[in-house]
Write an enzyme that holds these catalytic residues in place. Structure first.
Site, PDB file in Angstrom:
ATOM      1  N   CYS A  16     -55.151  13.843 -52.455  1.00 49.07           N
ATOM      2  CA  CYS A  16     -55.738  12.506 -52.573  1.00 49.07           C
ATOM      3  C   CYS A  16     -55.858  12.121 -54.042  1.00 49.07           C
ATOM      4  O   CYS A  16     -56.030  12.977 -54.907  1.00 49.07           O
ATOM      5  CB  CYS A  16     -57.127  12.459 -51.932  1.00 49.07           C
ATOM      6  SG  CYS A  16     -57.145  12.684 -50.135  1.00 49.07           S
TER       7      CYS A  16
ATOM      8  N   ASP B 121     -37.470  -1.976 -40.506  1.00 49.71           N
ATOM      9  CA  ASP B 121     -38.440  -0.937 -40.897  1.00 49.71           C
ATOM     10  C   ASP B 121     -37.691   0.217 -41.561  1.00 49.71           C
ATOM     11  O   ASP B 121     -37.533   1.291 -40.983  1.00 49.71           O
ATOM     12  CB  ASP B 121     -39.205  -0.459 -39.659  1.00 49.71           C
ATOM     13  CG  ASP B 121     -40.250   0.593 -39.989  1.00 49.71           C
ATOM     14  OD1 ASP B 121     -40.649   0.694 -41.163  1.00 49.71           O
ATOM     15  OD2 ASP B 121     -40.675   1.320 -39.064  1.00 49.71           O
TER      16      ASP B 121
ATOM     17  N   CYS C 170     -42.400   0.982 -46.651  1.00 44.44           N
ATOM     18  CA  CYS C 170     -43.191   2.082 -47.200  1.00 44.44           C
ATOM     19  C   CYS C 170     -42.985   2.210 -48.703  1.00 44.44           C
ATOM     20  O   CYS C 170     -43.405   3.200 -49.304  1.00 44.44           O
ATOM     21  CB  CYS C 170     -42.850   3.398 -46.493  1.00 44.44           C
ATOM     22  SG  CYS C 170     -41.116   3.872 -46.570  1.00 44.44           S
TER      23      CYS C 170
END
Length: 490
Positions: free
Chosen positions: A101, A395, A446
């Protein structure tokens, strides 16, 4: 996607870089890597790890270039109201901190705002495009959302134990983790037992990774092993699965073709799209979205933005397993799913047949077809051959859909200016027959940089305008930006 990898021995520690302190700075913004951006008095940019916008901080510079410097935070003299206490004890900017993270110290709403700015900046500076409207961000659970992950494994002889988790920040070493707040809770609870399992195995020094793939009801773990597993090791894996309900072990001795279930089972991984009455079986080697909660909302919004009518034909480019294709088939007259991988096309056909057998969706799925094609080598002629469709759903992977949209723009130019299209071999005026470009395109991305590049192609030369764009917080607490955009034909 699972890849054949062999974790190398961690390199010898490099000499610590020379550091020197810098005076008080005011942080102005964040970059995509969640580093604070500040400027020295002479205008030089300083990227400060761990600093947040509007904070006044001091830092130590560890990398100095002619146009910028990189630094680590040493003290905060004025703290941001958006700074929060990280939930995970393994998060931080210190040596040895988990690198999974980047933004746990920033309020979740501010994280989304940063990603929205990144998307807008990419559209503006790369694509020279400004969306007419901003979509409301798609958000979901901030914790325990990550149903897919690659967990690195390393047995440390000196400690007599195995480490299982993500890599340390900016390091090849595996972080010493005992819990994780982004994977499902039951997986987090298994981290310490997994360390014990690996430590007990005969093959403990030749296991580089465990691939995690969770479905709605089952959890699959793919154990990558570099040497054959002993009978005792197989027994240990089976005992671990028996002690953890819903766990399936898969083993991988080499490339993707070697991935197999440890023991044959009737139960299989799957996720649901309940709004459309769709169940999607998948294997841990198949691509599925990391965040199933967000995926349900994403599919629903994409179809709503596309506005598919019962009389329309739709093409789903880069269709994968049919995540969008099958829901589209419950709304459209006909759907064509196109994917570059023959393996994925075969899997999407399997899912189609499984769902077609369900009486509540069968009538709508009768006109669904799938084909395999290299979508990175598209030409105008190939586009015409696939036939006209009123709507497109696109996509793509991180590389984007440049060749697809370049071909669409070339056809637009032929219609508008009469300039012949380049069919990939030579220029020629294509016989379009009844082919017409789609009236609307919904693009799920993405990678905001390739989305922006492709948006520029559509808007500059394809005859479209960008009517809306927004972010999808698929990966909370990370710097990953998922987004979507809508294009209308002028």
């Amino acid at each position: 996607m699972i890849e054949e990898t062999q974790t190398p021995s961690p390199p010898a520690p490099a000499p610590a870089p020379a550091e020197y302190p810098i005076d008080l700075l005011t942080v102005e913004s964040l970059d995509i890597e969640a580093q604070g951006i500040a400027h020295r008095a002479d205008g030089k940019v300083v990227f400060i790890e761990g600093a947040l916008p509007f904070e006044q901080v001091t830092a130590n510079v560890y990398r100095k270039k002619s146009s910028f410097e990189k630094a680590t935070l040493t003290a905060i003299y004025r703290e941001s109201s958006q700074r929060v206490t990280p939930a995970c004890p393994h998060f931080g900017m210190h040596t040895g901190a988990c690198g999974g993270c980047k933004m746990q110290h920033l309020h979740i709403g501010a994280q989304v705002a940063v990603k929205q700015r990144v998307l807008e900046d990419n559209l503006r500076f790369i694509g020279k495009v400004k969306a007419d409207n901003l979509l409301r961000p798609i958000e979901g659970p901030a914790w325990h959302y990550r149903y897919r992950a690659r967990l690195s494994v390393r047995y440390v002889r000196k400690k007599g134990t195995a480490l299982v988790g993500f890599h340390e920040r900016k390091s090849a070493y595996v972080a010493d983790m005992t819990e994780c707040h982004v994977v499902p809770q039951h997986v987090s609870d298994m981290l310490v037992p997994l360390r014990g399992l690996i430590s007990s195995m005969d093959a403990r020094e030749t296991i580089p990774q465990i691939e995690l793939a969770c479905g709605d009801d089952l959890t699959a773990m793919v154990l990558r092993h570099m040497e054959p597993l002993s009978v005792a090791d197989l027994a240990r894996l089976r005992a671990f699965a028996a002690a953890n309900a819903g766990l399936q072990w898969w083993v991988q001795s080499g490339g993707l073709d070697t991935v197999k279930l440890l023991d044959a089972q009737v139960a299989e991984l799957s996720y649901g799209l309940p709004e459309f009455g769709i169940t999607m079986p998948f294997k841990p080697t198949d691509f599925t979205q990391v965040n199933p909660h967000i995926n349900q909302v994403l599919v629903s919004r994409a179809l709503r933005l596309l506005g598919v009518q019962p009389t329309e034909r739709v093409i789903d480019w880069f269709c994968g397993l049919g995540n969008f294709t099958l829901p589209l088939a419950t709304r459209a007259r006909e759907v064509l799913g196109i994917e570059g991988s023959e393996v994925l096309v075969a899997r999407s056909r399997e899912n189609y047949e499984r769902n077609k057998a369900s009486s509540h969706v069968r009538p709508a799925l009768e006109a669904t077809k799938f084909v395999a094609r290299n979508l990175f080598e598209m030409t105008p002629a190939m586009l015409v051959k696939d036939g006209a469709a009123e709507k497109w759903l696109v996509d793509p992977p991180r590389e984007g859909a440049f060749e697809l949209f370049k071909s669409l723009a070339a056809l637009h130019q032929q219609v508008v200016t009469g300039v012949p299209c380049d069919d990939g071999i030579h220029q020629q005026s294509l016989a379009l027959g009844g082919w017409t470009p789609p009236s609307r395109i919904v693009y799920v991305s993405c990678n905001p940089a390739t989305l922006a590049r492709d948006a520029g192609v559509l808007v500059e030369g394809g005859g479209y305008r960008c009517t809306a764009a927004g972010v999808v917080n698929m990966f909370p607490h990370t710097a990953h930006v998922e987004s979507m955009a809508v294009f209308e034909r002028l």
